[in-house]
Structure formats: structure tokens, C-alpha cells
Design an enzyme around this catalytic site. Sequence first.
Site, PDB file in Angstrom:
ATOM      1  N   VAL A  95       0.838  -1.210   0.000  1.00  0.00           N
ATOM      2  CA  VAL A  95       0.000   0.000   0.000  1.00  0.00           C
ATOM      3  C   VAL A  95       0.872   1.259   0.000  1.00  0.00           C
ATOM      4  O   VAL A  95       0.633   2.199  -0.763  1.00  0.00           O
ATOM      5  CB  VAL A  95      -0.966  -0.001   1.215  1.00  0.00           C
ATOM      6  CG1 VAL A  95      -1.672   1.339   1.356  1.00  0.00           C
ATOM      7  CG2 VAL A  95      -1.998  -1.106   1.068  1.00  0.00           C
TER       8      VAL A  95
ATOM      9  N   ASP B 266      10.860   3.714   5.325  1.00  0.00           N
ATOM     10  CA  ASP B 266      10.744   2.333   5.809  1.00  0.00           C
ATOM     11  C   ASP B 266      11.959   2.041   6.668  1.00  0.00           C
ATOM     12  O   ASP B 266      13.057   2.521   6.375  1.00  0.00           O
ATOM     13  CB  ASP B 266      10.679   1.365   4.621  1.00  0.00           C
ATOM     14  CG  ASP B 266      10.049   0.036   5.010  1.00  0.00           C
ATOM     15  OD1 ASP B 266       8.902  -0.205   4.604  1.00  0.00           O
ATOM     16  OD2 ASP B 266      10.702  -0.747   5.737  1.00  0.00           O
TER      17      ASP B 266
ATOM     18  N   PHE C 148      -8.693   1.384  -1.080  1.00  0.00           N
ATOM     19  CA  PHE C 148      -9.516   0.313  -1.652  1.00  0.00           C
ATOM     20  C   PHE C 148      -8.820  -0.376  -2.813  1.00  0.00           C
ATOM     21  O   PHE C 148      -9.460  -0.960  -3.678  1.00  0.00           O
ATOM     22  CB  PHE C 148     -10.868   0.870  -2.110  1.00  0.00           C
ATOM     23  CG  PHE C 148     -11.644   1.510  -0.982  1.00  0.00           C
ATOM     24  CD1 PHE C 148     -12.249   0.728  -0.009  1.00  0.00           C
ATOM     25  CD2 PHE C 148     -11.726   2.897  -0.871  1.00  0.00           C
ATOM     26  CE1 PHE C 148     -12.957   1.312   1.040  1.00  0.00           C
ATOM     27  CE2 PHE C 148     -12.429   3.487   0.169  1.00  0.00           C
ATOM     28  CZ  PHE C 148     -13.041   2.692   1.126  1.00  0.00           C
TER      29      PHE C 148
ATOM     30  N   ARG D  16      -6.687  -2.996  -5.116  1.00  0.00           N
ATOM     31  CA  ARG D  16      -6.520  -4.456  -5.175  1.00  0.00           C
ATOM     32  C   ARG D  16      -5.128  -4.780  -5.685  1.00  0.00           C
ATOM     33  O   ARG D  16      -4.601  -4.066  -6.552  1.00  0.00           O
ATOM     34  CB  ARG D  16      -7.519  -5.067  -6.173  1.00  0.00           C
ATOM     35  CG  ARG D  16      -8.936  -5.075  -5.693  1.00  0.00           C
ATOM     36  CD  ARG D  16      -9.888  -5.288  -6.834  1.00  0.00           C
ATOM     37  NE  ARG D  16      -9.842  -4.152  -7.764  1.00  0.00           N
ATOM     38  CZ  ARG D  16     -10.520  -4.069  -8.903  1.00  0.00           C
ATOM     39  NH1 ARG D  16     -11.284  -5.056  -9.281  1.00  0.00           N
ATOM     40  NH2 ARG D  16     -10.436  -2.990  -9.674  1.00  0.00           N
TER      41      ARG D  16
ATOM     42  N   LYS E   4     -14.058   0.767   5.525  1.00  0.00           N
ATOM     43  CA  LYS E   4     -13.064  -0.160   4.960  1.00  0.00           C
ATOM     44  C   LYS E   4     -13.370  -1.610   5.332  1.00  0.00           C
ATOM     45  O   LYS E   4     -13.445  -2.499   4.481  1.00  0.00           O
ATOM     46  CB  LYS E   4     -11.672   0.240   5.450  1.00  0.00           C
ATOM     47  CG  LYS E   4     -10.576  -0.742   5.136  1.00  0.00           C
ATOM     48  CD  LYS E   4     -10.254  -0.774   3.661  1.00  0.00           C
ATOM     49  CE  LYS E   4      -9.461  -2.016   3.335  1.00  0.00           C
ATOM     50  NZ  LYS E   4      -8.516  -1.877   2.301  1.00  0.00           N
TER      51      LYS E   4
ATOM     52  N   ASN F  15     -14.768  -4.635   2.663  1.00  0.00           N
ATOM     53  CA  ASN F  15     -14.077  -5.900   2.408  1.00  0.00           C
ATOM     54  C   ASN F  15     -14.905  -7.089   2.889  1.00  0.00           C
ATOM     55  O   ASN F  15     -14.987  -8.110   2.217  1.00  0.00           O
ATOM     56  CB  ASN F  15     -12.702  -5.908   3.100  1.00  0.00           C
ATOM     57  CG  ASN F  15     -11.620  -5.311   2.205  1.00  0.00           C
ATOM     58  OD1 ASN F  15     -11.920  -4.824   1.118  1.00  0.00           O
ATOM     59  ND2 ASN F  15     -10.386  -5.356   2.652  1.00  0.00           N
TER      60      ASN F  15
ATOM     61  N   LEU G 169     -19.296 -12.315  -7.637  1.00  0.00           N
ATOM     62  CA  LEU G 169     -20.188 -13.476  -7.593  1.00  0.00           C
ATOM     63  C   LEU G 169     -19.591 -14.605  -8.432  1.00  0.00           C
ATOM     64  O   LEU G 169     -20.320 -15.379  -9.050  1.00  0.00           O
ATOM     65  CB  LEU G 169     -21.581 -13.102  -8.114  1.00  0.00           C
ATOM     66  CG  LEU G 169     -22.459 -12.250  -7.191  1.00  0.00           C
ATOM     67  CD1 LEU G 169     -23.844 -12.021  -7.818  1.00  0.00           C
ATOM     68  CD2 LEU G 169     -22.635 -12.897  -5.817  1.00  0.00           C
TER      69      LEU G 169
ATOM     70  N   CYS H  98      -6.015  -9.646   2.723  1.00  0.00           N
ATOM     71  CA  CYS H  98      -7.052  -8.702   3.154  1.00  0.00           C
ATOM     72  C   CYS H  98      -8.339  -9.366   3.612  1.00  0.00           C
ATOM     73  O   CYS H  98      -8.720  -9.244   4.778  1.00  0.00           O
ATOM     74  CB  CYS H  98      -7.328  -7.709   2.034  1.00  0.00           C
ATOM     75  SG  CYS H  98      -5.845  -6.822   1.538  1.00  0.00           S
TER      76      CYS H  98
ATOM     77  N   LYS I 259      -4.726 -15.085  -6.386  1.00  0.00           N
ATOM     78  CA  LYS I 259      -5.498 -14.615  -7.541  1.00  0.00           C
ATOM     79  C   LYS I 259      -4.498 -14.267  -8.633  1.00  0.00           C
ATOM     80  O   LYS I 259      -3.282 -14.214  -8.362  1.00  0.00           O
ATOM     81  CB  LYS I 259      -6.362 -13.412  -7.163  1.00  0.00           C
ATOM     82  CG  LYS I 259      -5.560 -12.185  -6.802  1.00  0.00           C
ATOM     83  CD  LYS I 259      -6.485 -10.993  -6.656  1.00  0.00           C
ATOM     84  CE  LYS I 259      -5.679  -9.717  -6.599  1.00  0.00           C
ATOM     85  NZ  LYS I 259      -6.493  -8.534  -6.573  1.00  0.00           N
TER      86      LYS I 259
END
Length: 430
Positions: free
Chosen positions: A11, A30, A152, A154, A204, A208, A250, A260, A320
Amino acid sequence: MRIAVIGAGHVGLVTGACLAEMGHTAVCVDNDQEKVSALQRGQVGIYEPGLPELVGKHLGTRQLSFTDQIAKGILGSDVVFICVGTPSLSNGAPDMTQVEAVSREIARHLDGYKVVAEKSTVPVNTSARVEKTLRRHAPRGIEFDVASVPEFLREGTAIRDFLHPDRVVLGVQSPRAEALLRRLFEPLGAPVLVTDIPSAEIIKHASNSFLALKISYINAVAALCESVGADVVKVAEGMGLDPRIGRAYLNAGVGYGGSCFPKDVAAFVQMAEETGDNFGLLKEVARINQEQPRRLVKKLRDALWVLRGKTVGVLGLSYKPDTDDLRNAPALEVIALLQEEGAIVQVYDPVAVPAARHLLGESVRYCDDPYAAAQGADALLLITEWSEFRSLDLDRLKQALHLPVFIDGRNLFDPQEMRARGFEYHGTGR
Ligand code: UGA
């Protein structure tokens, strides 16, 4: 505007690179020095299409930079985004150690009015805790606002999602913070929803969890379809044409994974438990999801009777397509179940094999292409719907298999066509 982004994970990196693309100056902080050095050379350690190019471009324009010194990021910034990790604890609640630690660090370096906004997915009322921590450790008299700006995006389409969002949610506590954040996101031209901070935090988790609910719902419908001989793809189409329902999320299959949905559903349940609001509905969502890999392996067992000593090819490992992320990937659960029953597993994935080696070692055979994964196998399981699988040479695939058993965990193929080509084809819910 000048923005500090704390945490250069998925993110944080996408946020930094996209803010630069929007014309702002972003400094990503970081505490992993090795990661920072690699990023300073333009080496992006995560798989996200388009991200290395965007990082390279804005290292060039100098609108994006990386540092392990939090002070360098914060001094002179207008907005500070907290994008550190919130991994799950064993009870499902998120571990807030990093958010707390960076809040203290940010406080020490506040040098004028800023908005400190959380972008990490956090439990409701985290902002209030961040605010309290900032007040406790900030120099006297320094003004700031906290805010919640949920993300939001992906994995796999993160840059497009960031730059072309359906909505920007701004959870704010003052008109001053609202004005600053509106100006920041103005270049996107997206609809902006301004809320109080707890509502933004809930949006949020509620979003999800609702998407996860849609997936588990259709998977439960798929089981019913299998029992009565209906086709869940047609059912989803018929439902989805109703705009009150919508077709998205669906797709029945082997279940949702990633960092997530599983984590956020568990966290939402835990949050409700803490307030005494039982969210049994979401417990059922998680339970249905956990069942899906078992259902797929049962289909295989029904087809082959005994799995011990059988060779099984697996197409797709990542949770995925378009990511190498294996966190909560259904493929890992399927492989574990196959190995428990004594099957020999050979796998192919376009990008996730190096990540898989870390987790699975040499317990499976890694193949260079889908046909090698099918070679000599008693069955082939499709777990991730990578687009390259859509153009497989099905005759070649069938020839490679020892038995033409094909279990499609993502309904990528047309059952009639597969059967016409001589496969013993089993889809999901059809
Ligand atoms: C998800 C949300 O979609 C983002 O909006 C959110 O910002 C992100 O979590 C986050 O909290 O950071 P992501 O986990 O990247 O994004 O992945 P999705 O594309 O939403 O897919 C999640 C899982 O659901 C995958 O395993 C996918 O295969 C599965 N899925 C999705 C289905 O099984 N069926 C569907 O119809 C859709």
C-alpha cells in the site's frame, strides 16, 4: 504538496508512486534499510504490474524518494500517511504494534501543522489512539489533525485502482484537515465522501467483509447448484443483472485468499465481539470459505477414488492472478490436503514459483509450463485463473495427462466444450 508515506509495503509503495504521478512530492519511509537501498536504485521487491515503471519514472522526476530516516520524511510535509502492516494476532485481532510505534516516532518530528492519516486497515477508533499517542509525544504547542483515508486498491490492479478510484473516503475531524485532503486528492477527479473518522474506519472493514460475503454466498449457492444440477454461472448472471445485486464478486470457486479478506473478516468479527455485538453472519462467511479447498479435493477423490500414489497437476498458486502473493492462497490448502492423502503434486504458476519454494520447499515438483504440470498426471486442478490459461492448447494438455480428469476451481472453461474434447470435466457449481 509534500507527503510522507510511512511504510513502503504494497500500500505504501503504490501510494507514494501514485501521489508522485498526481504531481505531489512523496517521501516513502521504511525502517528496512536493505529495502530502502533497493528502492533508491529503482528495484521494487514486490510483484505489481506497472509499479516498477512508475517508481523508476518518479525517481527520475525526483517527486518520489526513499529513506530509512523518519525525520527526513516528516519534516516539511503537509500530510503523513501511516501505511505500516497490521498482521493478524492468533485471536483474529490485528497487531497494532507498528502503528503505535510509528505514531510515537511521527510525534517527535512534528514541525508544524500536518494531517496524520491512517491508510492501513485498522480497527475502528484507531485514529483516536493515534491522536492520543501523538499528543503525548509531540512537541508542546504543535498543531495537527488525525484522519482516516481508507485504501480500496486491489493487488494486481493497484495503480489503476489508486489513480481511478470509485470513491475517495475522507474521515476527518476538522474543516482544516478536510480542505487539505480534498486538495491532495483533487487531481483524481473522483467522488469524495467526507465522514467522521470512525465511519471512515468502518467503511473499509464493512466493504471488504461485504465482498467476502458475496463470494461465500455464491459459493454456498454453487454447492446447491451441484446438488440439483443447476449452473451457478448462469445463476450469478441472472442475479447480477439486477443492479441492486450486481455481478461483481459473484464468481464461485475455490474461495477467497490474500492478505485482506481473511484478515479483515476475522478482525471485523473480533471488533464486534469486543463491543458485545455478535457478528455471527461473518463467522459463517469465513467458515464457508474455509470449506472450499476441501470441496475441491472431495471432487478429485470422487473422480480418482484413492489419491495415495496418484500424480496431481496444479495450475496456479497465487491467491489470484497478477500477483505472486501466496498469503492465504487456497492453492496452499489444496496442496496440503493432497499431500495428507499421499498424492504427488506438480505445480505451475507464471510468477509465484519463487515465493512457493520458500513455503513448500521441494515437497512438490515445480514445472516450467502448464503442459509439464499436466505431464503424466492422473488429474489437473485449476486453482488460479491466470489469463494465459484461457489460451491453453487443450488437445496438447489432454495428451500430456495420464487421465483426462480436469477440476476447474475457477470455472475458467466451458463444461460442454471440455467434455466434447474428451475431458472428464468438473467445474464449480455447474
Ligand atoms: C481486496 C479488495 O478488493 C480491495 O478493495 C481492498 O483495498 C484490498 O482487499 C485491501 O484491503 O487492501 P485484494 O485482496 O487485492 O483486494 O483482492 P480481490 O481482487 O478483491 O480478491 C480477493 C480474493 O477473492 C481472491 O482470492 C479472489 O480470487 C477472490 N474472489 C474474488 C472470488 O473468489 N470470487 C470473486 O467473484 C471475486
